[in-house]
Design a protein around this motif. Structure first.
Motif, PDB file in Angstrom:
ATOM      1  N   THR A   1       0.859  -1.188   0.000  1.00 47.60           N
ATOM      2  CA  THR A   1       0.000   0.000   0.000  1.00 47.60           C
ATOM      3  C   THR A   1       0.891   1.233   0.000  1.00 47.60           C
ATOM      4  O   THR A   1       2.108   1.138   0.208  1.00 47.60           O
ATOM      5  CB  THR A   1      -0.910   0.066   1.243  1.00 47.60           C
ATOM      6  OG1 THR A   1      -0.111   0.467   2.375  1.00 47.60           O
ATOM      7  CG2 THR A   1      -1.578  -1.257   1.525  1.00 47.60           C
TER       8      THR A   1
ATOM      9  N   GLU B   1       1.253   3.398   2.134  1.00 49.29           N
ATOM     10  CA  GLU B   1       1.910   3.666   3.415  1.00 49.29           C
ATOM     11  C   GLU B   1       2.637   2.433   3.954  1.00 49.29           C
ATOM     12  O   GLU B   1       2.841   2.297   5.160  1.00 49.29           O
ATOM     13  CB  GLU B   1       0.880   4.158   4.442  1.00 49.29           C
ATOM     14  CG  GLU B   1       0.157   5.429   4.048  1.00 49.29           C
ATOM     15  CD  GLU B   1       1.067   6.661   4.093  1.00 49.29           C
ATOM     16  OE1 GLU B   1       1.986   6.709   4.928  1.00 49.29           O
ATOM     17  OE2 GLU B   1       0.838   7.571   3.266  1.00 49.29           O
ATOM     18  N   LYS B   2       2.964   1.517   3.061  1.00 51.01           N
ATOM     19  CA  LYS B   2       3.739   0.335   3.442  1.00 51.01           C
ATOM     20  C   LYS B   2       3.047  -0.553   4.479  1.00 51.01           C
ATOM     21  O   LYS B   2       3.664  -1.022   5.437  1.00 51.01           O
ATOM     22  CB  LYS B   2       5.136   0.730   3.923  1.00 51.01           C
ATOM     23  CG  LYS B   2       6.020   1.311   2.826  1.00 51.01           C
ATOM     24  CD  LYS B   2       7.453   1.326   3.299  1.00 51.01           C
ATOM     25  CE  LYS B   2       8.453   1.401   2.228  1.00 51.01           C
ATOM     26  NZ  LYS B   2       8.738   2.147   1.276  1.00 51.01           N
ATOM     27  N   GLU B   3       1.748  -0.716   4.308  1.00 50.28           N
ATOM     28  CA  GLU B   3       1.031  -1.711   5.113  1.00 50.28           C
ATOM     29  C   GLU B   3       0.911  -2.983   4.258  1.00 50.28           C
ATOM     30  O   GLU B   3       1.223  -2.971   3.072  1.00 50.28           O
ATOM     31  CB  GLU B   3      -0.380  -1.201   5.448  1.00 50.28           C
ATOM     32  CG  GLU B   3      -0.395   0.092   6.252  1.00 50.28           C
ATOM     33  CD  GLU B   3      -1.289   1.153   5.622  1.00 50.28           C
ATOM     34  OE1 GLU B   3      -1.450   1.155   4.370  1.00 50.28           O
ATOM     35  OE2 GLU B   3      -1.812   1.983   6.379  1.00 50.28           O
TER      36      GLU B   3
END
Lengths: 521, 463
Positions: free
Chosen positions: B311, B313-315
């Motif tokens: 994602t 935001e690095k999720e």
């Protein structure tokens, strides 16, 4: 419209993948151990395993203690949005409605869960009675005569119908000749996909100017090759096909069977039935119209009703009442049966819930459910069409049954934002919105089905959300572009999911391709 | 209630004033005005003739529980039934998670608001793949029978061939379903099996193998309980002729038995009911299909396959892999079909496998083996009873032959029932060649005491 004041933010746990939570040696559950006498008599059991068949390693499952298991999955549940938490009207064609809690008490009772399908039938008279009574009720709901509860969902109901069509024509020696099934463009995708699985050529009718299956195309499609028609009515446009009896009559004259996909029955209970519309068989989704919860995508039931002449071809077994013996029993003795579509008898707890739901409402209540579903839908439609950029397919039809396929075509043209953008943004409001089934002949489509479970205030709140999103599309494009902001996660990269080089369907595949956070190995 | 309009708890807008306000807003007088498209000729002329409802929840509860009370559960009686549906322990933690409203009442939403179920089912796929030692597993199918049918159709598409060779010792109920899936696209030929060992007849396999065969299918353990140890030879025969090997495996065995991938299977399938799902009178089934990670396999799955993706935001994000395969995307040109299947049972199996871990699955396999070996041994010592044929090593099920006793299974089971015991499944109709035999099943829930009680009851009955 005033938007009910909420400050929604979905739970965002940033929860690791379960493998990242594993600590060697932890145990979440212990298993009984063999008693001493057993050890003495047969040893460790493992040495009996034939050479080469004993597992040489330990399966790479995660190792967690129970509190960590519970926390992980409960956190993930909080990153999910069930119908119990949201105004779930954005999943048109799927009839999201209230799942009464008392029905979960029944379905969770050991008197339901802890029954084995091969138990002596004298010990399952209770559940057989529920199944039998459910069949009796569906005779009234459909006007048809005989039942199979076996199909495990709507699509499976369609499979059972196609399988019966095959058995029927085979019995008449016409199977080779009748190799086509006719369906319509706005029917559920399964109505086109399933006959194909049973080896039929599928003929698809386009909609006419009114949005209904084109009668001229139908007449020319019908031939001695037609085995059956697979129709939905209303389709997800919500327009009732008022010529439906003509369609079925023509099919019948042509020697074809008339099969009704009644996944969309929620506006018609006690109002119009399969029988009077000329159908030979029909399936009903008990996890939709009849209130059983969806469970993230099943288990479900596509209960099948058929005309008496088709009874010999039903999947086995069927439930019967033995008047003389005073008992219910499973009848496997249908020599012409089309076979089976599901192991054992079907998804019984779903049938149990549907029975309880029906028995809580009765004939008058079922009709009320449908009438209010129609009321809700037309109320919602009236207001929805006031939202900027929204239009409706086939606007000449003033009233709709229980759902409507809308379009953001105008908004897309004017702002560049369409249905997928609305879908992303709506997650920020604590609700859910799908789009519509393929094909998208109506541009930028979405299908709303506000079933009877939603209050006027619920509908107004959802409309307020749609209005706000539309306003943002026109006036605050940044909000849409970056959405979702208040959901479980942020914008996902879809390209990974369509690229064989990058996709990963399991943690094993992921760790083969990547290390850390999507760093290529 | 006469004269007064009922207001329904599940139907908020049944309240008359609300209804009136909404009708006014629409600009019609009654709901009937909205139903004008439905011709008179096909309308219902009178109200449906349904039983009187129990509108109060307390009355409904009494009614439904009253009917259900006529059932006798496997908790109340002692059960030795298996045959494709198993009385394994369902951990409380599983019921807790699948009972959560957020999972139970969700449809099958989008990657954001239903992130939770995407992740759980991705984890389910991941753990199943490890258990089966394959790279890929799907979101659950309706049941193992559908998984078997679809695996064979996948094999047909992969090989371009139209014939399935199915083991004669497969589950007959499952065979009926598989036939429904194969009918009109594949022909079926049954493979012989050796009556004394219970194993596949490799000579017969050799005779029936041809260039037309898409796949050889067998179950491990077989329906009659024996562990098939000739997998490598079967795989060789299949692969030499350009066919695939499809194996239906019981996941409860896989803590101690080699998974099919290790003896050459190209596709493994099976049912997840043993992994933490209640039997539900046979309604607790859900199927899995596992394969290698090659794209040619992935492209042939009709099912949903959830994949992991980054994602902004690095999720961890998730979504559908290769959506264009599915009937949702491509209707009549799709790979078979997909719909609402059995996702919640996939959630259950995920919680189960995460709770059990590798040690739990190994312990489970061990105790089942020990107890069923014990049961097989002590039952075989009852006069008139034989548990020696088929002679192959069994896992949790085995054949009990009552032939020497001169009694038939129906009568024996009736007498056991009178002692509060569900005897094994009668095989005399499904496998007449086995005579008066029954299929007995022992799980980790069956204690030594339970087995001894059965032995005692049978000794008495057969005396």
């Amino acid at each position: 419209m005033t938007l009910r004041k909420r400050a929604f933010h979905h739970m965002r746990w940033n929860e690791p993948i379960i493998y990242q939570l594993s600590t060697p040696g932890h145990r979440g559950l212990l298993v009984p151990e063999a008693e001493e006498g057993i050890e003495q008599a047969v040893g460790d059991g493992l040495s009996s395993i034939p050479i080469g068949m004993r597992r040489s390693d330990s399966p790479s499952l995660p190792e967690l203690a129970q509190p960590q298991v519970v926390r992980h999955f409960n956190r993930l549940s909080q990153e999910n949005l069930g119908a119990d938490l949201n105004i779930d009207i954005g999943q048109g064609t799927c009839t999201m409605k209230h799942n009464p809690k008392i029905n979960e008490v029944f379905a969770g009772s050991p008197k339901m869960t802890d029954l084995h399908p091969c138990q002596d039938q004298s010990t399952v008279q209770g559940i057989l009675e529920i199944l039998y009574r459910t069949e009796e009720i569906f005779r009234e709901i459909s006007g048809l005569d005989c039942c199979s509860i076996q199909p495990g969902g709507g699509t499976h109901g369609a499979l059972a119908m196609a399988t019966m069509v095959r058995a029927w024509h085979r019995d008449r020696g016409e199977d080779g000749r009748r190799d086509e099934i006719i369906t319509t463009l706005f029917s559920h995708p399964s109505d086109a996909a399933v006959p194909k699985v049973k080896g039929y050529k599928v003929v698809i009718l386009p909609p006419d100017e009114e949005g209904l299956p084109d009668m001229e195309a139908y007449r020319s499609a019908l031939s001695e090759r037609t085995a059956a028609i697979f129709f939905t009515n209303p389709e997800d446009t919500g327009i009732f096909n008022s010529r439906i009896a003509e369609f079925t009559e023509l099919a019948r004259k042509n020697g074809a069977l008339c099969c009704y996909d009644q996944a969309n029955a929620n506006g018609l209970l006690g109002i119009a039935r399969a029988r009077e519309a000329g159908f030979d068989m029909s399936f009903f989704n008990l996890h939709k119209t009849f209130s059983s919860p969806h469970g993230c995508g099943g288990p479900a039931t596509g209960l099948l009703m058929v005309d008496r002449v088709l009874e010999p071809y039903l999947p086995v077994p069927v439930v019967r009442w033995d008047e003389k013996g005073g008992r219910y029993y499973l009848d496997f003795n249908l020599p012409k049966s089309c076979g089976k579509v599901k192991a054992f008898y079907g998804v019984i707890p779903v049938v149990l819930r549907a029975y309880a739901w029906i028995m809580s409402l009765g004939a008058e209540g079922l009709e009320e459910a449908s009438r209010i579903a129609v009321l809700n839908n037309n109320y919602f439609m009236k207001k929805m069409l006031e939202v900027r950029g929204c239009s409706i397919s086939f606007p000449r039809h003033p009233a709709r049954i229980e759902q409507v396929r809308y379009s953001w075509e105008e908004m897309k043209r004017e702002t560049g934002f369409g249905t997928a953008d609305v879908q992303r943004r709506i997650a920020d409001f604590g609700t859910h919105y799908w789009s519509s089934h393929e094909p998208w002949v109506i541009p930028e489509p979405f299908t709303i089905e506000p079933s009877e479970s939603y209050s006027k205030e619920d509908l107004d709140e959802y409309l307020g959300i749609m209005e706000q999103i539309s306003r943002e599309c026109y006036e605050e494009p940044e909000k849409i572009r970056h959405a979702p902001e208040s959901s479980t996660i942020h914008l996902i990269d879809h390209e990974y999911l369509d690229d064989p080089d990058r996709w990963a369907i399991t943690w094993r595949q992921y760790t083969k391709k990547y290390r850390g956070y999507f760093e290529r190995r | 209630m006469k004269g007064k309009k009922r207001v329904y708890p599940y139907i908020p807008n049944s309240e008359p004033r609300v209804r009136e306000a909404m009708l006014r807003e629409i600009g019609v007088d009654s709901v009937d005005d909205l139903l004008g498209d439905i011709p008179e000729g096909i309308r219902m002329k009178s109200r449906m003739n349904l039983p009187e409802p129990f509108t109060a929840e307390a009355d409904l509860k009494r009614h439904v529980e009253g009917i259900l009370s006529r059932n006798i559960t496997v908790g109340e009686y002692l059960s030795f039934l298996g045959a494709g549906c198993y009385d394994h322990h369902v951990p409380a933690v599983v019921d807790e998670v699948i009972g959560r409203s957020e999972f139970l009442t969700a449809y099958a939403g989008e990657p954001y608001e239903d992130h939770g179920r995407f992740q759980v089912l991705f984890e389910y796929q991941s753990m199943m793949a490890e258990l089966l030692d394959f790279d890929v597993c799907n979101v659950p199918t309706y049941d193992g029978a559908q998984a078997a049918g679809t695996s064979l159709r996948m094999a047909s598409r992969l090989t371009g061939r139209k014939k399935a060779l199915l083991a004669g010792n497969m589950n007959p109920d499952r065979l009926k379903v598989v036939r429904t899936y194969l009918d009109s696209v594949m022909t079926v030929e049954m493979l012989g099996w050796d009556r004394s060992s219970g194993l596949l007849d490799l000579e017969d396999l050799g005779a029936k193998m041809s260039e037309e065969v898409a796949a050889i299918y067998f179950e491990n353990p077989s329906y009659l309980g024996t562990i098939e140890d000739q997998g490598e030879m079967v795989a060789r025969a299949a692969h030499e002729a350009g066919a695939l090997m499809v194996v239906f495996a019981d996941p409860s065995t896989l803590g101690v038995l080699e998974p099919p991938s290790r003896y050459g299977a190209d596709i493994a399938c099976g049912d997840i009911q043993p992994l933490g799902v209640h039997m539900n009178y046979g309604g607790g089934l859900g199927g899995f299909i596992c394969t290698k990670g090659e794209n040619r396999f992935i492209e042939e799955y009709p099912s949903r396959l959830f994949g992991i993706t980054p994602t902004r935001e690095k999720e961890w994000g998730f979504g559908d892999v290769a959506w264009e395969r599915t009937s949702f995307a491509n209707r009549e040109t799709a790979k078979e079909f997909v719909g609402t299947h059995a996702a919640l049972w996939g959630v259950a199996a995920a919680v189960y496998l995460a709770s059990m871990g590798p040690e739990g699955m190994a312990d489970l396999g061990k105790v089942i083996l020990q107890r069923s070996l014990y049961a097989r041994k002590v039952l075989g010592e009852v006069p008139g009873v034989s548990t020696g044929k088929p002679s192959g090593v069994s896992f949790k099920e085995f054949v009990v032959d009552f032939g020497q006793s001169g009694r038939d299974v129906v009568e024996i089971n009736e007498k056991l029932l009178a002692c509060g015991i569900f005897g094994g499944k009668d095989l005399s109709r499904e496998f007449p060649e086995l005579g008066q035999s029954a299929l007995y099943c022992v799980t980790e829930k069956t204690s030594k005491k339970d087995i001894d009680r059965l032995v005692e009851a049978l000794s008495e009955i057969l005396r």
